[in-house]
Motif scaffolding. Structure first.
Motif, PDB file in Angstrom:
ATOM      1  N   VAL A  24     -16.342  47.529  34.395  1.00  0.00           N
ATOM      2  CA  VAL A  24     -15.948  48.605  33.482  1.00  0.00           C
ATOM      3  C   VAL A  24     -16.828  48.658  32.233  1.00  0.00           C
ATOM      4  O   VAL A  24     -17.305  49.732  31.841  1.00  0.00           O
ATOM      5  CB  VAL A  24     -14.458  48.490  33.096  1.00  0.00           C
ATOM      6  N   LYS A  25     -17.071  47.529  31.587  1.00  0.00           N
ATOM      7  CA  LYS A  25     -17.893  47.531  30.378  1.00  0.00           C
ATOM      8  C   LYS A  25     -19.335  47.921  30.692  1.00  0.00           C
ATOM      9  O   LYS A  25     -19.991  48.607  29.905  1.00  0.00           O
ATOM     10  CB  LYS A  25     -17.837  46.171  29.682  1.00  0.00           C
ATOM     11  N   LYS A  26     -19.817  47.509  31.855  1.00  0.00           N
ATOM     12  CA  LYS A  26     -21.171  47.862  32.279  1.00  0.00           C
ATOM     13  C   LYS A  26     -21.271  49.366  32.547  1.00  0.00           C
ATOM     14  O   LYS A  26     -22.273  50.005  32.237  1.00  0.00           O
ATOM     15  CB  LYS A  26     -21.538  47.068  33.539  1.00  0.00           C
ATOM     16  N   ILE A  27     -20.211  49.928  33.107  1.00  0.00           N
ATOM     17  CA  ILE A  27     -20.162  51.374  33.359  1.00  0.00           C
ATOM     18  C   ILE A  27     -20.222  52.120  32.036  1.00  0.00           C
ATOM     19  O   ILE A  27     -21.000  53.067  31.864  1.00  0.00           O
ATOM     20  CB  ILE A  27     -18.868  51.751  34.122  1.00  0.00           C
ATOM     21  N   ASP A  28     -19.433  51.669  31.075  1.00  0.00           N
ATOM     22  CA  ASP A  28     -19.318  52.367  29.794  1.00  0.00           C
ATOM     23  C   ASP A  28     -20.556  52.175  28.923  1.00  0.00           C
ATOM     24  O   ASP A  28     -21.055  53.131  28.325  1.00  0.00           O
ATOM     25  CB  ASP A  28     -18.075  51.871  29.049  1.00  0.00           C
ATOM     26  N   ALA A  29     -21.082  50.956  28.876  1.00  0.00           N
ATOM     27  CA  ALA A  29     -22.179  50.648  27.959  1.00  0.00           C
ATOM     28  C   ALA A  29     -23.561  50.870  28.564  1.00  0.00           C
ATOM     29  O   ALA A  29     -24.499  51.260  27.865  1.00  0.00           O
ATOM     30  CB  ALA A  29     -22.060  49.196  27.484  1.00  0.00           C
ATOM     31  N   ASP A  30     -23.683  50.638  29.871  1.00  0.00           N
ATOM     32  CA  ASP A  30     -25.014  50.650  30.501  1.00  0.00           C
ATOM     33  C   ASP A  30     -25.181  51.733  31.561  1.00  0.00           C
ATOM     34  O   ASP A  30     -26.146  51.705  32.333  1.00  0.00           O
ATOM     35  CB  ASP A  30     -25.300  49.283  31.144  1.00  0.00           C
ATOM     36  N   ALA A  31     -24.242  52.676  31.625  1.00  0.00           N
ATOM     37  CA  ALA A  31     -24.327  53.792  32.584  1.00  0.00           C
ATOM     38  C   ALA A  31     -24.396  53.300  34.028  1.00  0.00           C
ATOM     39  O   ALA A  31     -25.049  53.908  34.872  1.00  0.00           O
ATOM     40  CB  ALA A  31     -25.519  54.695  32.260  1.00  0.00           C
ATOM     41  N   PHE A  32     -23.710  52.196  34.307  1.00  0.00           N
ATOM     42  CA  PHE A  32     -23.664  51.687  35.686  1.00  0.00           C
ATOM     43  C   PHE A  32     -22.808  52.619  36.544  1.00  0.00           C
ATOM     44  O   PHE A  32     -21.710  53.024  36.148  1.00  0.00           O
ATOM     45  CB  PHE A  32     -23.068  50.275  35.691  1.00  0.00           C
ATOM     46  N   TYR A  33     -23.316  52.963  37.717  1.00  0.00           N
ATOM     47  CA  TYR A  33     -22.634  53.866  38.634  1.00  0.00           C
ATOM     48  C   TYR A  33     -21.920  53.051  39.714  1.00  0.00           C
ATOM     49  O   TYR A  33     -22.558  52.379  40.515  1.00  0.00           O
ATOM     50  CB  TYR A  33     -23.652  54.824  39.251  1.00  0.00           C
ATOM     51  N   ALA A  34     -20.588  53.116  39.727  1.00  0.00           N
ATOM     52  CA  ALA A  34     -19.787  52.276  40.629  1.00  0.00           C
ATOM     53  C   ALA A  34     -19.582  52.935  41.994  1.00  0.00           C
ATOM     54  O   ALA A  34     -18.460  53.082  42.469  1.00  0.00           O
ATOM     55  CB  ALA A  34     -18.446  51.960  39.980  1.00  0.00           C
ATOM     56  N   ASP A  35     -20.680  53.319  42.633  1.00  0.00           N
ATOM     57  CA  ASP A  35     -20.561  53.964  43.941  1.00  0.00           C
ATOM     58  C   ASP A  35     -20.028  53.003  45.000  1.00  0.00           C
ATOM     59  O   ASP A  35     -19.397  53.427  45.976  1.00  0.00           O
ATOM     60  CB  ASP A  35     -21.887  54.571  44.391  1.00  0.00           C
ATOM     61  N   GLY A  36     -20.252  51.700  44.786  1.00  0.00           N
ATOM     62  CA  GLY A  36     -19.740  50.720  45.750  1.00  0.00           C
ATOM     63  C   GLY A  36     -18.228  50.763  45.846  1.00  0.00           C
ATOM     64  O   GLY A  36     -17.654  50.648  46.936  1.00  0.00           O
ATOM     65  N   ALA A  69      -8.142  55.851  37.183  1.00  0.00           N
ATOM     66  CA  ALA A  69      -8.319  56.338  35.813  1.00  0.00           C
ATOM     67  C   ALA A  69      -7.664  55.423  34.788  1.00  0.00           C
ATOM     68  O   ALA A  69      -8.105  55.367  33.633  1.00  0.00           O
ATOM     69  CB  ALA A  69      -7.767  57.752  35.679  1.00  0.00           C
ATOM     70  N   LYS A  70      -6.622  54.708  35.171  1.00  0.00           N
ATOM     71  CA  LYS A  70      -6.003  53.744  34.246  1.00  0.00           C
ATOM     72  C   LYS A  70      -7.026  52.703  33.799  1.00  0.00           C
ATOM     73  O   LYS A  70      -7.000  52.230  32.665  1.00  0.00           O
ATOM     74  CB  LYS A  70      -4.840  53.021  34.937  1.00  0.00           C
ATOM     75  N   VAL A  71      -7.917  52.363  34.699  1.00  0.00           N
ATOM     76  CA  VAL A  71      -8.896  51.304  34.441  1.00  0.00           C
ATOM     77  C   VAL A  71     -10.227  51.871  33.953  1.00  0.00           C
ATOM     78  O   VAL A  71     -10.836  51.349  33.024  1.00  0.00           O
ATOM     79  CB  VAL A  71      -9.115  50.459  35.717  1.00  0.00           C
ATOM     80  N   CYS A  72     -10.679  52.971  34.585  1.00  0.00           N
ATOM     81  CA  CYS A  72     -11.977  53.551  34.237  1.00  0.00           C
ATOM     82  C   CYS A  72     -11.999  55.024  34.630  1.00  0.00           C
ATOM     83  O   CYS A  72     -12.107  55.338  35.811  1.00  0.00           O
ATOM     84  CB  CYS A  72     -13.105  52.802  34.943  1.00  0.00           C
ATOM     85  N   MET A  73     -11.907  55.910  33.625  1.00  0.00           N
ATOM     86  CA  MET A  73     -11.882  57.327  33.977  1.00  0.00           C
ATOM     87  C   MET A  73     -13.245  57.837  34.409  1.00  0.00           C
ATOM     88  O   MET A  73     -13.343  58.815  35.141  1.00  0.00           O
ATOM     89  CB  MET A  73     -11.351  58.193  32.847  1.00  0.00           C
ATOM     90  N   THR A  74     -14.320  57.191  33.998  1.00  0.00           N
ATOM     91  CA  THR A  74     -15.646  57.593  34.480  1.00  0.00           C
ATOM     92  C   THR A  74     -15.693  57.510  35.997  1.00  0.00           C
ATOM     93  O   THR A  74     -16.132  58.442  36.679  1.00  0.00           O
ATOM     94  CB  THR A  74     -16.744  56.703  33.874  1.00  0.00           C
ATOM     95  N   CYS A  78     -15.765  60.400  39.036  1.00  0.00           N
ATOM     96  CA  CYS A  78     -16.645  60.399  40.219  1.00  0.00           C
ATOM     97  C   CYS A  78     -15.819  60.535  41.499  1.00  0.00           C
ATOM     98  O   CYS A  78     -16.222  61.235  42.437  1.00  0.00           O
ATOM     99  CB  CYS A  78     -17.471  59.117  40.265  1.00  0.00           C
ATOM    100  N   LEU A  79     -14.678  59.884  41.515  1.00  0.00           N
ATOM    101  CA  LEU A  79     -13.770  59.994  42.658  1.00  0.00           C
ATOM    102  C   LEU A  79     -13.290  61.433  42.805  1.00  0.00           C
ATOM    103  O   LEU A  79     -13.223  61.972  43.921  1.00  0.00           O
ATOM    104  CB  LEU A  79     -12.593  59.035  42.455  1.00  0.00           C
ATOM    105  N   GLY A 194     -21.850  56.603  33.167  1.00  0.00           N
ATOM    106  CA  GLY A 194     -21.927  55.958  34.476  1.00  0.00           C
ATOM    107  C   GLY A 194     -21.479  56.865  35.601  1.00  0.00           C
ATOM    108  O   GLY A 194     -21.095  56.391  36.671  1.00  0.00           O
ATOM    109  N   SER A 195     -21.541  58.183  35.377  1.00  0.00           N
ATOM    110  CA  SER A 195     -21.061  59.131  36.383  1.00  0.00           C
ATOM    111  C   SER A 195     -22.177  59.677  37.255  1.00  0.00           C
ATOM    112  O   SER A 195     -21.955  60.565  38.070  1.00  0.00           O
ATOM    113  CB  SER A 195     -20.341  60.304  35.699  1.00  0.00           C
ATOM    114  N   SER A 196     -23.387  59.144  37.097  1.00  0.00           N
ATOM    115  CA  SER A 196     -24.540  59.569  37.904  1.00  0.00           C
ATOM    116  C   SER A 196     -24.688  61.091  37.880  1.00  0.00           C
ATOM    117  O   SER A 196     -24.622  61.770  38.900  1.00  0.00           O
ATOM    118  CB  SER A 196     -24.390  59.070  39.344  1.00  0.00           C
ATOM    119  N   THR A 197     -24.880  61.609  36.657  1.00  0.00           N
ATOM    120  CA  THR A 197     -24.955  63.053  36.415  1.00  0.00           C
ATOM    121  C   THR A 197     -26.409  63.498  36.292  1.00  0.00           C
ATOM    122  O   THR A 197     -27.209  62.849  35.615  1.00  0.00           O
ATOM    123  CB  THR A 197     -24.188  63.414  35.127  1.00  0.00           C
TER     124      THR A 197
END
Length: 353
Positions: A24-36, A69-74, A78-79, A194-197
């Motif tokens: 989650v922090k990597k998604i928010d701070a580093d634009a990590f895309y959680a496609d996995g 979304a409770k954990v990560c709305m980004t 994407c979902l 981190g939404s791969s936009t």
């Protein structure tokens, strides 16, 4: 039946705990895309439409969006992008593209994106249509630019609407690697980087007829619009619920001074409960979903989400003002949600006119 629901909820919880929370922090701070994580949801059968009616399927998948979304709305956003694209494939009468993509979309092998921000604004009278389509032998040539399409990547597909003439528009899907399509990543947002936009520029992109969802986009958009909007509702409800939990965690800070604030977690919980009841009410009707009923709930959820994150910031005080704190992330997520198509002002217009 009840044991199946418990088992499915446990599966969702475990996937979020293992495949999403650590990033989650990597998604928010580093634009990590959680496609996995998205692919794991598909692999687990959580997008399967087998033996399900439309409304049952929608409610099941909305639940997954809310828990995410409770954990990560980004990532929940994407979902939503994927589920919107999945709706296009489920609703098309073009069996060729349905047979090509449906099972891969549902099992997470291929991820999808919407591409309909500009078209939805076009149909609401807010913007001109940005893509044009020229009929050629075997399909169409597409030109134009979509300013922002999220949840894109290698082997991803996304939807589009293009104008053929003043009275005709088509809707189709394209893969990200199609010849003539140029993608430019966008990571300068306040949140959800981190939404791969990407901005998507079409330069004489050929779309064969097998990729055309409908030769009448106007009617097809009406068909997919209720689900398109409904899948967004749990984005806000998830952020609201997470904010409520964060408020409750700091209830005793500074000798219980938070009790003097005008809005408390119970107030927010009651508003959220009423909106969730409204969702079930419209889903339990015998008739098909009315998109304006869905849009009305979506608008109310947007305002509740904004109220919840602001209340959360006040309850958390200076601790919430830290850039990487959970309350500040929820605040940024909520402002994105308010401006996600259909935006608050977009919804206010279509529900008033």
């Amino acid at each position: 039946m009840e044991s199946c629901i418990v088992e499915k909820n446990l599966m969702i919880e475990q996937l979020i705990e293992k495949e999403l929370k650590p990033f989650v922090k990597k998604i928010d701070a580093d634009a990590f895309y959680a496609d996995g994580f998205l692919k794991k949801l598909g692999e687990a059968g959580l997008f399967s439409s087998i033996n399900k009616q439309d409304k049952e399927m929608l409610l099941d998948e909305m639940h997954v969006v809310k828990e995410t979304a409770k954990v990560c709305m980004t990532t929940a956003f994407c979902l939503w992008c994927h589920l919107a694209a999945l709706t296009y494939i489920r609703k098309t009468d073009n069996l060729e593209i349905k047979n090509k993509l449906l099972s891969s979309f549902e099992n997470g092998e291929i991820l999808g994106a919407t591409g309909l921000s500009n078209p939805m604004k076009y149909y609401a009278g807010l913007e001109k249509l940005n893509l044009s389509a020229e009929p050629v032998e075997g399909g169409y040539i597409i030109n134009g630019v979509l300013a922002s399409v999220s949840n894109l990547g290698e082997n991803h597909w996304f939807g589009l609407v293009a104008g053929v003439s003043e009275n005709k528009r088509i809707m189709g899907v394209v893969p990200c690697n199609v010849s003539g399509l140029k993608l430019k990543e966008k990571v300068d947002y306040l949140g959800i980087n981190g939404s791969s936009t990407y901005a998507c520029a079409f330069n004489d992109v050929f779309i064969p007829k097998e990729w055309i969802l409908s030769e009448n986009a106007d009617l097809f958009v009406e068909k997919i619009r209720p689900a398109f909007i409904a899948y967004q509702i749990p984005l806000g409800l998830g952020v609201t619920q997470a904010s409520i939990e964060l408020i409750e965690k700091v209830g005793q800070k500074q000798n219980g001074c938070n009790l003097y604030l005008k809005t408390q977690s119970d107030d927010l919980q009651e508003e959220a409960r009423k909106l969730e009841e409204k969702v079930l009410t419209i889903f339990n009707r015998d008739e098909s979903l009315n998109w304006k009923d869905v849009a009305d709930i979506r608008l109310k959820v947007a305002y509740l989400t904004l109220k919840a994150v602001q209340t959360n910031m006040l309850h958390n005080g200076s601790a919430g003002y830290l850039k990487d704190s959970a309350p500040s992330r929820k605040l940024r997520e909520a402002y994105f949600f308010a401006n996600l198509t259909p935006t608050v002002k977009h919804l206010e217009k279509v529900l008033t006119v």
